[in-house]
Write an enzyme that holds these catalytic residues in place. Structure first.
Site, mmCIF file in Angstrom:
data_model
loop_
_atom_site.group_PDB
_atom_site.id
_atom_site.type_symbol
_atom_site.label_atom_id
_atom_site.label_comp_id
_atom_site.label_asym_id
_atom_site.label_seq_id
_atom_site.Cartn_x
_atom_site.Cartn_y
_atom_site.Cartn_z
ATOM 1 N N LYS A 120 30.189 -37.522 -12.323
ATOM 2 C CA LYS A 120 29.823 -38.932 -12.166
ATOM 3 C C LYS A 120 30.015 -39.414 -10.727
ATOM 4 O O LYS A 120 29.323 -40.321 -10.276
ATOM 5 C CB LYS A 120 30.670 -39.810 -13.093
ATOM 6 C CG LYS A 120 30.641 -39.443 -14.570
ATOM 7 C CD LYS A 120 29.351 -39.857 -15.234
ATOM 8 C CE LYS A 120 29.395 -39.852 -16.753
ATOM 9 N NZ LYS A 120 29.727 -38.593 -17.422
HETATM 10 C C1 LIG Z 1 29.121 -37.934 -18.446
HETATM 11 C C2 LIG Z 1 29.446 -36.513 -18.731
HETATM 12 C C3 LIG Z 1 28.527 -35.670 -19.378
HETATM 13 C C4 LIG Z 1 27.199 -36.155 -19.917
HETATM 14 O O1 LIG Z 1 26.315 -36.515 -18.874
HETATM 15 P P1 LIG Z 1 25.012 -37.423 -19.196
HETATM 16 O O2 LIG Z 1 24.436 -37.729 -17.878
HETATM 17 O O3 LIG Z 1 25.546 -38.653 -19.891
HETATM 18 O O4 LIG Z 1 24.118 -36.627 -20.069
HETATM 19 C C5 LIG Z 1 28.865 -34.334 -19.533
HETATM 20 N N1 LIG Z 1 30.051 -33.861 -19.104
HETATM 21 C C6 LIG Z 1 30.967 -34.646 -18.491
HETATM 22 C C7 LIG Z 1 32.255 -34.064 -18.059
HETATM 23 C C8 LIG Z 1 30.703 -36.000 -18.279
HETATM 24 O O5 LIG Z 1 31.616 -36.776 -17.672
#
Ligand SMILES: *Cc1c(COP(=O)(O)O)cnc(C)c1O
Length: 482
Positions: free
Chosen positions: A119
Site C-alpha cells: 500500500k
Molecule cells: C491490500 C492488500 C492486498 C489486496 O490488495 P488489493 O489491491 O485490495 O487487491 C493483498 N495483500 C496485502 C498484504 C494487502 O495489504
C-alpha cells in the site's frame, strides 16, 4: 486536450485527474475511469527502461494526470520514492527465486516502504499529490477511512508530516495482528486519529459510507478518502508493473516485447486492476493471475462467469486477512472496461446485482473478452499458505508473508516456461508473525527498532457503532482552513 474521466455508471463527465484526485466516487455511485487508456508503442515503452523509479513514476502517472506538469510530478515522485523510505535504490527490486529452464519464478518486492505492505507504493505518492493540490488551493483536508490493517497504517504514515491533512481512521477492535496495531496506534501526531470500533471491518466501512452519504456534512468538513477506489492509487500502482517487466527482461535474458506473466494476491482488486491498465497501455504482460484466499468470489467469477459477492457475515476470517473481502470495489472498473465502457450496460449489471445478489456473464461477448485481457484465477487456503511458506523457506531460505504465499501457491498452477512469472510481494512476514511461527516453528527476526515500536504507548479513541457520535468527533477535531 487533457485526459477526462467518466463515471462507470452514467455518461457523465467527472473532469480531469486533479478533479477526481481527492475521491474516486461519482455522484451516481459509479467510479471514475479514464475516457481512454493511453497507448504506448513498444519503442516508447523500451525507452523508459533505464529510468529510475521516481522518473518512471512521473512519466507513467503523467499519462493519466496531464493537468499536472511533468516537472511537478517529477518532484513529487522524487519526494515519495526515496531510498531512505524504501530501503533500496530500485524502490521495488526483483528477486529471482528459481532459475531453471523449466521454472522461472521471481518476486517483485513492493513491501519495503514505511509500513511494510505494498500500500505504501501508492500512498506515499498520494500524500505528495494531496499536499501539493491543497497548497495550490489554500485548503485543508480531513481523510476519513476504514481499515482492516494495512491501508490505515499506510495512509497515516504517508500523511503524518502533512500539515494540511488530518486522518480519521476506523479500525475493528481485536481483528488486527499485534504488529499492525502497534504500528498504527503508536502514532502520536495530534492530527492522526485512530478510532477503534467493537465490530468487523465491514461495520467500520458502513460507518464511513453513512458519513459520506451526508453530502452537506462531507463538503462542509472537507472530507476526502484514500480507500482502494481512489483512482490516483490505481495509477501509482501501474508504475511497478513497468519496473517489474524491465527487471524481468534483464534477469531472465529476455528481449523487449517478450511476454512476462504476473501473479497478484487480491482483495479489493486494486492491485490487479493496475496490472490490467499497464497491459492495456501496451506493456507485454501475458497472464495476469488473480490469487484469492478462501474468500474466492473472484475466482468463481473467472472460472464460471458468475459474480456472486457474499454478505459480510459469510466472509471467512483467514490467515491472510488483507484479502478477506467479498465485494471487491475495483472489480466494477474492470467489468466496465470489459463491457466496452458502456455505462448503461454496467449500470444494468449492477442493478441486477442489487436485486438478485448476482449476475452471470457466461455466454455474453463480455465473457469471451476476458481471455483477451489475460486474466485467469486460482484460490488458496490455509494449509496451502502454510505449506508454501515452509517450502519457500526450505528451498530458497526466504520468508514470505501469508498473502504473498497465496500468490505463489496459485502462480504454480499457471507456470508456462519459458515465460517468467513475477509474483507480487504484498507485505513483509514480520507483519504476520503469528502465521510464520505456525509455518516455520520459529519467530521472524525483528530489528531492535521494531521491537521498540511495539513497546511504545498506543493512542486510540474508542468509538461506538454510532454515526452521529462519529460525526461529532470529526466536527470537534477536523482541520479547517484558516
Ligand atoms: C491490500 C492488500 C492486498 C489486496 O490488495 P488489493 O489491491 O485490495 O487487491 C493483498 N495483500 C496485502 C498484504 C494487502 O495489504
Amino acid at each position: 486536450m487533457t485526459m477526462q474521466y467518466v463515471s462507470t455508471r452514467s455518461p457523465s463527465a467527472m473532469g480531469s485527474f486533479t478533479d477526481i484526485l481527492l475521491e474516486g466516487l461519482a455522484h451516481d455511485g459509479g467510479l471514475a475511469f479514464p475516457q481512454a487508456i493511453p497507448q504506448w508503442s513498444a519503442e516508447a515503452i523500451q525507452s523508459l527502461s533505464q529510468l529510475t523509479y521516481p522518473q518512471l513514476a512521473a512519466r507513467v502517472v503523467h499519462a493519466f494526470a496531464d493537468d499536472l506538469s511533468l516537472e511537478t510530478l517529477q518532484s513529487l515522485a522524487a519526494n515519495a520514492y526515496t531510498e531512505e523510505k524504501f530501503g533500496h535504490p530500485a524502490i521495488a527490486p526483483l528477486t529471482v527465486l528459481q532459475e531453471a529452464a523449466h521454472s522461472r519464478l521471481a518476486l517483485l518486492e513492493l513491501s519495503n516502504g514505511p509500513t511494510m505492505a505494498f500500500k505504501d507504493m501508492a500512498m506515499q505518492l498520494l500524500g505528495q499529490l494531496f499536499e501539493y493540490q491543497l497548497k495550490q488551493k489554500g485548503q485543508t483536508l480531513n481523510i476519513l477511512g476504514a481499515t482492516s490493517g494495512d491501508t490505515g497504517s499506510s495512509a497515516e504514515y504517508a500523511m503524518r508530516d502533512k500539515q494540511s491533512i488530518s486522518v480519521f481512521m476506523l479500525s475493528p477492535e481485536g481483528r488486527m495482528s499485534q504488529f499492525q496495531k502497534a504500528q498504527m496506534y503508536c502514532l502520536q501526531e495530534p492530527h492522526i486519529h485512530n478510532l477503534t470500533v467493537k465490530g468487523s471491518f465491514d461495520d467500520c466501512q458502513d460507518m464511513v459510507k453513512a458519513v459520506s452519504a451526508d453530502l452537506a456534512f462531507k463538503s462542509s468538513m472537507r472530507i476526502g478518502t484514500v480507500n482502494s477506489i481512489n483512482w490516483a492509487r490505481i495509477t501509482a500502482q501501474v508504475v511497478y508493473y513497468f519496473t517489474g517487466y524491465f527487471q524481468a527482461v534483464n534477469a531472465f535474458g529476455l528481449r523487449y516485447g517478450d511476454l512476462v506473466d504476473f501473479c497478484v494476491p487480491s482483495g479489493n482488486f486494486g492491485n490487479v486492476l493496475s496490472g490490467h491498465v499497464a497491459r492495456s497501455m501496451g506493456l507485454p504482460i501475458g497472464q495476469l493471475v488473480v490469487a484469492t484466499n478462501e474468500n474466492n468470489v473472484l475466482d468463481e467469477f473467472f472460472r464460471t462467469g458468475r459474480y456472486r459477492p457474499r454478505k459480510s457475515a459469510e466472509t471467512f476470517i483467514t490467515s491472510s486477512p488483507s484479502m478477506d473481502i467479498s465485494k471487491a470495489s475495483n472489480f466494477e472498473r474492470y467489468v466496465f472496461d470489459l463491457v466496452g465502457r458502456d455505462p448503461q450496460r454496467l449500470a444494468s449489471l449492477w442493478s441486477e446485482l442489487a436485486s438478485q445478489g448476482e449476475f452471470h456473464l457466461a455466454g455474453t461477448s463480455a465473457w469471451s473478452g476476458i481471455a483477451q485481457t489475460g486474466l485467469v484465477s486460482g484460490a488458496s487456503h490455509h494449509a496451502a499458505r502454510i505449506e508454501t511458506i515452509r517450502k519457500l523457506h526450505d528451498r530458497f531460505n526466504r520468508m514470505v508473508d501469508p498473502h504473498t504465499a497465496d500468490g505463489l501457491f496459485v502462480a504454480q498452477q499457471f507456470l508456462r516456461p519459458p515465460v517468467p512469472m513475477v509474483c507480487l510481494e504484498t507485505a513483509l512476514p514480520v507483519k504476520f508473525e503469528e502465521v510464520i511461527l505456525e509455518a516455520l516453528d520459529k519467530p521472524v527476526p525483528k530489528s531492535a527498532e521494531l521491537q521498540a515500536m511495539e513497546r511504545r504507548p498506543q493512542r486510540t479513541e474508542p468509538m461506538g457503532q454510532d454515526v452521529e457520535a462519529l460525526k461529532g468527533f470529526i466536527r470537534q477535531h477536523a482541520l479547517v482552513a484558516s
